[in-house]
Write an enzyme that holds these catalytic residues in place. Structure first.
Site, PDB file in Angstrom:
ATOM      1  N   SER A   8      78.679  85.647   9.621  1.00 45.73           N
ATOM      2  CA  SER A   8      78.286  84.193  10.286  1.00 45.73           C
ATOM      3  C   SER A   8      76.696  84.456  10.507  1.00 45.73           C
ATOM      4  CB  SER A   8      78.920  83.856  11.463  1.00 45.73           C
ATOM      5  OG  SER A   8      78.820  84.736  12.605  1.00 45.73           O
ATOM      6  N   ASN A   9      76.398  85.564  10.977  1.00 50.39           N
ATOM      7  CA  ASN A   9      74.707  85.795  10.705  1.00 50.39           C
ATOM      8  C   ASN A   9      74.069  85.603   9.479  1.00 50.39           C
ATOM      9  OD1 ASN A   9      73.785  86.197  13.691  1.00 50.39           O
ATOM     10  ND2 ASN A   9      75.659  87.692  13.921  1.00 50.39           N
ATOM     11  N   LYS A  81      78.759 100.761  10.611  1.00 50.89           N
ATOM     12  CA  LYS A  81      78.610 102.376  10.643  1.00 50.89           C
ATOM     13  C   LYS A  81      77.138 102.708  10.886  1.00 50.89           C
ATOM     14  CE  LYS A  81      82.582 103.540   9.204  1.00 50.89           C
ATOM     15  NZ  LYS A  81      83.582 104.217   9.914  1.00 50.89           N
ATOM     16  N   ASN A  97      68.521  95.256  13.527  1.00 49.89           N
ATOM     17  CA  ASN A  97      69.915  95.060  13.955  1.00 49.89           C
ATOM     18  C   ASN A  97      69.904  94.101  15.009  1.00 49.89           C
ATOM     19  OD1 ASN A  97      72.590  95.709  14.035  1.00 49.89           O
ATOM     20  ND2 ASN A  97      72.180  96.720  15.984  1.00 49.89           N
ATOM     21  N   HIS A  99      72.137  92.530  18.217  1.00 47.80           N
ATOM     22  CA  HIS A  99      73.240  93.295  18.941  1.00 47.80           C
ATOM     23  C   HIS A  99      73.413  92.329  19.979  1.00 47.80           C
ATOM     24  CE1 HIS A  99      75.524  96.355  21.049  1.00 47.80           C
ATOM     25  NE2 HIS A  99      74.972  95.797  22.173  1.00 47.80           N
ATOM     26  N   ASP A 140      72.145 101.280  18.385  1.00 45.05           N
ATOM     27  CA  ASP A 140      71.541 100.257  19.093  1.00 45.05           C
ATOM     28  C   ASP A 140      70.030 100.731  20.250  1.00 45.05           C
ATOM     29  OD1 ASP A 140      73.421  98.655  18.512  1.00 45.05           O
ATOM     30  OD2 ASP A 140      74.927  99.493  20.093  1.00 45.05           O
TER      31      ASP A 140
HETATM   32  C1  GRF Z   1      77.805  89.906  15.789  1.00 43.13           C
HETATM   33  O1  GRF Z   1      78.132  89.470  17.332  1.00 43.13           O
HETATM   34  C2  GRF Z   1      76.690  90.798  15.783  1.00 43.13           C
HETATM   35  O2  GRF Z   1      75.860  90.982  16.601  1.00 43.13           O
HETATM   36  C3  GRF Z   1      77.515  92.113  15.885  1.00 43.13           C
HETATM   37  O3  GRF Z   1      78.879  91.851  15.279  1.00 43.13           O
HETATM   38  C4  GRF Z   1      78.970  90.159  15.027  1.00 43.13           C
HETATM   39  C5  GRF Z   1      78.889  89.996  13.518  1.00 43.13           C
HETATM   40  O4  GRF Z   1      79.145  88.640  13.267  1.00 43.13           O
HETATM   41  N1  GRF Z   1      76.867  93.286  15.525  1.00 43.13           N
HETATM   42  P1  GRF Z   1      79.097  88.421  11.960  1.00 43.13           P
HETATM   43  O5  GRF Z   1      79.666  89.192  10.839  1.00 43.13           O
HETATM   44  O6  GRF Z   1      77.708  88.058  11.671  1.00 43.13           O
HETATM   45  O7  GRF Z   1      79.764  86.977  11.962  1.00 43.13           O
END
Ligand code: GRF
Length: 213
Positions: A8-9, A81, A97, A99, A140
């Protein structure tokens, strides 16, 4: 972009940088999970995809892929990973990244997915949020580029909290990638404090907050 999950990101970035004049272009989506939704979203958007072995340890394979696609900035979103040290070194200052919490709290090895939100709820924290940071050799851990707060509501479950945090990820990550691209990849690139509008005020009335204790 490296992703292991729903993507989704990735979708938020694809949507944000759809126009030809956009400051960034998603050139490649790599996953260690052949069934990852992120790969499907990339194919649908006409973006090149690649899969790597599940353990993600083959630095040469990853470096070759990134070089072949002339990648300037690597974005990890839901990539589960650790990136091999040689790849981190090759992209130092050019790998981000996202988080789903306010680092340096609620991060580190094993802190991903619903575990992050469960830990936030178990702690009693009233504010969580989103962090976008540079990637280094530890989970992180790299320098924080941008953060945005998200309130924890009474009665939240890991799912409701994750959904609220994810909405903010979808706004903060494109804002940071856009700012980063406009700065020509300079790591000294900060978002204005009000880049996403006014920060939410989780406890607008201190007296009300106390009555919930
Ligand atoms: C998000 O909450 C991201 O911060 C975390 O995993 C999730 C990934 O969501 N690391 P998506 O695959 O982008 O929907």
């Amino acid at each position: 972009m490296l992703a292991s999950g729903h993507g989704s990101n990735l979708q938020a970035l694809l949507d944000a940088f759809r126009e030809p004049a956009a400051p960034a272009r998603i050139a490649l989506v790599v996953s260690n999970k052949p069934a990852a939704g992120a790969l499907e979203r990339a194919r649908h958007a006409g973006v090149a995809t690649a899969t790597i072995p599940e353990d993600g340890r083959d630095a040469d394979a990853l470096l070759a892929l990134l070089a072949r696609h002339d990648i300037a900035l690597v974005v990890l979103a839901g990539y589960l990973k650790r990136v091999p040290d040689r790849v981190v070194a090759a992209y130092r200052g050019r790998m981000l990244n996202v988080h789903p919490a306010l680092l340096p709290c609620f991060g580190g090895a094993g802190m991903y997915g619903r575990r992050v939100h469960e830990a936030v709820l178990a702690s009693g924290a009233r504010i969580t949020g989103v962090t976008v940071h540079l990637v280094d050799e530890q989970y992180d851990h790299g320098r924080i580029l941008a953060q945005w707060p998200v309130p924890v509501h009474a009665g939240d479950t890991a799912e409701t909290l994750a959904a609220r945090v994810l909405e903010t990820e979808h706004r903060l990550l494109p804002a940071v990638v856009g700012a980063f691209a406009r700065c020509g990849g300079e790591p000294r690139c900060f978002l204005a404090a009000d880049a996403l509008g006014p920060a939410p005020s989780p406890q607008p009335d201190f007296a009300d907050a106390l009555t919930t204790l």
